[in-house]
Design a protein around this motif. Structure first.
Motif, PDB file in Angstrom:
ATOM      1  N   ILE A  79       0.846  -1.184   0.000  1.00  0.00           N
ATOM      2  CA  ILE A  79       0.000   0.000   0.000  1.00  0.00           C
ATOM      3  C   ILE A  79       0.884   1.237   0.000  1.00  0.00           C
ATOM      4  CG2 ILE A  79      -1.958  -1.156   1.103  1.00  0.00           C
ATOM      5  CD1 ILE A  79      -1.122   0.090   3.757  1.00  0.00           C
ATOM      6  N   ASP A  80       0.253   2.382   0.056  1.00  0.00           N
ATOM      7  CA  ASP A  80       0.922   3.673  -0.071  1.00  0.00           C
ATOM      8  C   ASP A  80       2.169   3.785   0.809  1.00  0.00           C
ATOM      9  OD1 ASP A  80       1.364   6.645   0.267  1.00  0.00           O
ATOM     10  OD2 ASP A  80      -0.371   6.681  -1.068  1.00  0.00           O
ATOM     11  N   GLY A  81       3.283   4.174   0.191  1.00  0.00           N
ATOM     12  CA  GLY A  81       4.528   4.334   0.938  1.00  0.00           C
ATOM     13  C   GLY A  81       4.456   5.409   1.992  1.00  0.00           C
ATOM     14  N   GLY A  82       3.564   6.399   1.777  1.00  0.00           N
ATOM     15  CA  GLY A  82       3.438   7.486   2.740  1.00  0.00           C
ATOM     16  C   GLY A  82       2.914   7.057   4.083  1.00  0.00           C
ATOM     17  N   PHE A  83       2.252   5.908   4.156  1.00  0.00           N
ATOM     18  CA  PHE A  83       1.746   5.427   5.436  1.00  0.00           C
ATOM     19  C   PHE A  83       2.865   5.087   6.412  1.00  0.00           C
ATOM     20  CE2 PHE A  83      -2.305   3.948   3.187  1.00  0.00           C
ATOM     21  CZ  PHE A  83      -3.043   5.006   3.679  1.00  0.00           C
ATOM     22  N   SER A  84       4.013   4.664   5.894  1.00  0.00           N
ATOM     23  CA  SER A  84       5.108   4.250   6.779  1.00  0.00           C
ATOM     24  C   SER A  84       6.307   5.196   6.733  1.00  0.00           C
ATOM     25  CB  SER A  84       5.570   2.826   6.427  1.00  0.00           C
ATOM     26  OG  SER A  84       5.991   2.752   5.072  1.00  0.00           O
ATOM     27  N   ASP A  85       6.564   5.807   5.573  1.00  0.00           N
ATOM     28  CA  ASP A  85       7.679   6.753   5.456  1.00  0.00           C
ATOM     29  C   ASP A  85       7.376   7.688   4.291  1.00  0.00           C
ATOM     30  OD1 ASP A  85       9.992   8.207   5.351  1.00  0.00           O
ATOM     31  OD2 ASP A  85      11.345   6.494   5.116  1.00  0.00           O
ATOM     32  N   ASN A  86       6.810   8.833   4.597  1.00  0.00           N
ATOM     33  CA  ASN A  86       6.412   9.758   3.537  1.00  0.00           C
ATOM     34  C   ASN A  86       7.542  10.667   3.085  1.00  0.00           C
ATOM     35  OD1 ASN A  86       4.244  10.504   1.814  1.00  0.00           O
ATOM     36  ND2 ASN A  86       4.012  12.428   2.927  1.00  0.00           N
ATOM     37  N   LEU A  87       8.731  10.469   3.607  1.00  0.00           N
ATOM     38  CA  LEU A  87       9.900  11.232   3.186  1.00  0.00           C
ATOM     39  C   LEU A  87      11.106  10.284   3.213  1.00  0.00           C
ATOM     40  CD1 LEU A  87      10.096  14.271   2.422  1.00  0.00           C
ATOM     41  CD2 LEU A  87      11.074  14.680   4.680  1.00  0.00           C
ATOM     42  N   PRO A  88      11.229   9.419   2.214  1.00  0.00           N
ATOM     43  CA  PRO A  88      12.211   8.320   2.263  1.00  0.00           C
ATOM     44  C   PRO A  88      13.650   8.757   1.967  1.00  0.00           C
ATOM     45  CG  PRO A  88      10.966   8.205   0.227  1.00  0.00           C
ATOM     46  CD  PRO A  88      10.346   9.312   1.034  1.00  0.00           C
ATOM     47  N   VAL A  89      14.260   9.359   2.956  1.00  0.00           N
ATOM     48  CA  VAL A  89      15.634   9.847   2.822  1.00  0.00           C
ATOM     49  C   VAL A  89      16.657   8.720   2.929  1.00  0.00           C
ATOM     50  CG1 VAL A  89      17.389  11.283   3.940  1.00  0.00           C
ATOM     51  CG2 VAL A  89      15.062  12.150   3.666  1.00  0.00           C
ATOM     52  N   ARG A  90      16.366   7.740   3.763  1.00  0.00           N
ATOM     53  CA  ARG A  90      17.348   6.713   4.124  1.00  0.00           C
ATOM     54  C   ARG A  90      18.103   6.109   2.933  1.00  0.00           C
ATOM     55  NH1 ARG A  90      17.717   3.924   8.877  1.00  0.00           N
ATOM     56  NH2 ARG A  90      15.716   4.803   9.514  1.00  0.00           N
ATOM     57  N   PRO A  91      17.436   5.660   1.856  1.00  0.00           N
ATOM     58  CA  PRO A  91      18.201   5.013   0.782  1.00  0.00           C
ATOM     59  C   PRO A  91      19.118   5.958   0.013  1.00  0.00           C
ATOM     60  CG  PRO A  91      15.915   5.296   0.139  1.00  0.00           C
ATOM     61  CD  PRO A  91      15.990   5.627   1.599  1.00  0.00           C
ATOM     62  N   LEU A  92      18.914   7.267   0.151  1.00  0.00           N
ATOM     63  CA  LEU A  92      19.758   8.225  -0.569  1.00  0.00           C
ATOM     64  C   LEU A  92      21.099   8.437   0.111  1.00  0.00           C
ATOM     65  CD1 LEU A  92      17.080  10.955  -1.428  1.00  0.00           C
ATOM     66  CD2 LEU A  92      18.026   9.217  -2.974  1.00  0.00           C
ATOM     67  N   GLU A  93      21.198   8.073   1.367  1.00  0.00           N
ATOM     68  CA  GLU A  93      22.403   8.382   2.139  1.00  0.00           C
ATOM     69  C   GLU A  93      23.639   7.659   1.609  1.00  0.00           C
ATOM     70  OE1 GLU A  93      20.448   9.450   6.470  1.00  0.00           O
ATOM     71  OE2 GLU A  93      20.918   7.358   6.033  1.00  0.00           O
ATOM     72  N   VAL A  94      23.444   6.511   0.945  1.00  0.00           N
ATOM     73  CA  VAL A  94      24.596   5.739   0.459  1.00  0.00           C
ATOM     74  C   VAL A  94      25.336   6.466  -0.659  1.00  0.00           C
ATOM     75  CG1 VAL A  94      23.511   3.561   1.098  1.00  0.00           C
ATOM     76  CG2 VAL A  94      23.219   4.443  -1.221  1.00  0.00           C
ATOM     77  N   HIS A  95      24.716   7.452  -1.271  1.00  0.00           N
ATOM     78  CA  HIS A  95      25.348   8.114  -2.413  1.00  0.00           C
ATOM     79  C   HIS A  95      26.303   9.225  -2.006  1.00  0.00           C
ATOM     80  CE1 HIS A  95      22.990   5.861  -5.314  1.00  0.00           C
ATOM     81  NE2 HIS A  95      21.966   6.013  -4.504  1.00  0.00           N
ATOM     82  N   GLY A  96      26.239   9.653  -0.765  1.00  0.00           N
ATOM     83  CA  GLY A  96      27.225  10.592  -0.262  1.00  0.00           C
ATOM     84  C   GLY A  96      27.030  12.038  -0.658  1.00  0.00           C
ATOM     85  N   TYR A  97      25.911  12.367  -1.269  1.00  0.00           N
ATOM     86  CA  TYR A  97      25.633  13.751  -1.633  1.00  0.00           C
ATOM     87  C   TYR A  97      24.617  14.341  -0.661  1.00  0.00           C
ATOM     88  CZ  TYR A  97      28.063  13.020  -6.054  1.00  0.00           C
ATOM     89  OH  TYR A  97      29.013  12.763  -6.994  1.00  0.00           O
ATOM     90  N   PRO A  98      24.637  15.658  -0.463  1.00  0.00           N
ATOM     91  CA  PRO A  98      23.635  16.268   0.421  1.00  0.00           C
ATOM     92  C   PRO A  98      22.229  15.997  -0.091  1.00  0.00           C
ATOM     93  CG  PRO A  98      24.812  17.954  -0.831  1.00  0.00           C
ATOM     94  CD  PRO A  98      25.551  16.684  -1.042  1.00  0.00           C
ATOM     95  N   VAL A  99      21.299  15.843   0.853  1.00  0.00           N
ATOM     96  CA  VAL A  99      19.921  15.495   0.522  1.00  0.00           C
ATOM     97  C   VAL A  99      18.999  16.679   0.797  1.00  0.00           C
ATOM     98  CG1 VAL A  99      17.970  13.981   1.050  1.00  0.00           C
ATOM     99  CG2 VAL A  99      20.308  13.058   1.032  1.00  0.00           C
ATOM    100  N   LEU A 100      18.245  17.062  -0.231  1.00  0.00           N
ATOM    101  CA  LEU A 100      17.182  18.054  -0.089  1.00  0.00           C
ATOM    102  C   LEU A 100      15.852  17.311  -0.077  1.00  0.00           C
ATOM    103  CD1 LEU A 100      15.871  20.862  -0.078  1.00  0.00           C
ATOM    104  CD2 LEU A 100      16.156  20.905  -2.581  1.00  0.00           C
ATOM    105  N   SER A 101      15.077  17.488   0.986  1.00  0.00           N
ATOM    106  CA  SER A 101      13.784  16.822   1.118  1.00  0.00           C
ATOM    107  C   SER A 101      12.657  17.819   0.900  1.00  0.00           C
ATOM    108  CB  SER A 101      13.650  16.195   2.508  1.00  0.00           C
ATOM    109  OG  SER A 101      14.581  15.152   2.662  1.00  0.00           O
TER     110      SER A 101
END
Length: 255
Positions: A148-170
């Motif tokens: 079901i909708d990803g927003g129900f559990s994590d509506n701002l999925p930053v975690r998988p972006l951290e492996v790339h090493g660049y600053p994250v804008l949410s």
């Protein structure tokens, strides 16, 4: 400047993210990786496929209510079959290997309520699962698992972006408006916004910079008449916030 970009869900409020993209394009920002939940996952996929803000906006304007609200034969009032057909027509039968940058789609497992960040399989099937706002829309099954909708559990999925090493804008398009709700509909909307904003707190803290588009606070989730207003709010508010955002993104320790 290079950065990773995280898109929240928010149904048609996600139009504001197109305005943000336009402002980032004008600033010469290079987006190296993307993630998203719900409607934000569709925007993220299009960015990953190399679409610019003009093309994404044209796609959004091509949608009609009948594409979103088709009666479902599965649990849920409506299906996203109309949106599915349009996405395959516009993007084709693509795989993640065909995308121009890494893309992560947050979905929620129906049986366990856990978040999963998908970057394998069929990207279109994944974003449709991420956009299945139950009970309005039917759940989606992928490889034997119901999502079901990803927003129900994590509506701002930053975690998988951290492996790339660049600053994250949410980017969050679900601001909580002040004041007392006036009726059942506004109370329901406020309750949903509170829920969505509660589950983004950990992700917001993981972001190097965070932008909440206040101009869509009074926009209902499926108000096609407010698309222009939403796009312009995203563009205008990004321009106003850019000096501060640029500083935080250039110095990731600054929160």
């Amino acid at each position: 400047m290079k950065l990773s970009l995280c898109f929240s869900g928010g149904a048609l409020r996600a139009a504001a993210q197109i305005g943000v993209l336009r402002a980032l394009e004008e600033a010469g920002v290079e987006i190296v990786a993307v993630s998203g939940s719900s409607a934000g996952s569709i925007v993220a996929l299009m960015v990953a496929a190399g679409w610019n803000s003009v093309r994404i906006e044209a796609f959004l304007r091509s949608l009609r209510k009948r594409d979103l609200f088709r009666l479902s034969t599965r649990p849920g009032l409506f299906s996203l079959d109309g949106v599915e057909a349009i996405l395959y027509r516009e993007l084709g039968r693509i795989g993640y290997q065909d995308l121009q940058r890494p893309c992560y789609t947050c979905v929620t497992e129906l049986e366990t309520a856990r978040s999963r960040y998908l970057d394998t399989g069929d990207p279109i099937a994944n974003v449709l699962a991420s956009s299945s706002l139950t009970p309005l829309f039917s759940p989606r099954q992928i490889d034997g698992v119901w999502y079901i909708d990803g927003g129900f559990s994590d509506n701002l999925p930053v975690r998988p972006l951290e492996v790339h090493g660049y600053p994250v804008l949410s980017l969050n398009v679900n601001p909580v408006e002040g004041g007392m709700p006036e009726n059942f509909r506004s109370l329901l909307m406020r309750s949903l916004m509170i829920m969505l904003n509660s589950n983004i707190r950990p992700s917001r803290e993981r972001s190097d910079a965070y932008l909440e588009i206040m101009g869509v606070a009074r926009m209902s989730l499926f108000d096609f008449s407010k698309l222009d207003e939403a796009v312009e709010a995203g563009y205008r508010e990004t321009l106003a916030a850019w000096p501060d955002l640029r500083q935080k993104l250039g110095n990731p320790s600054v929160l």
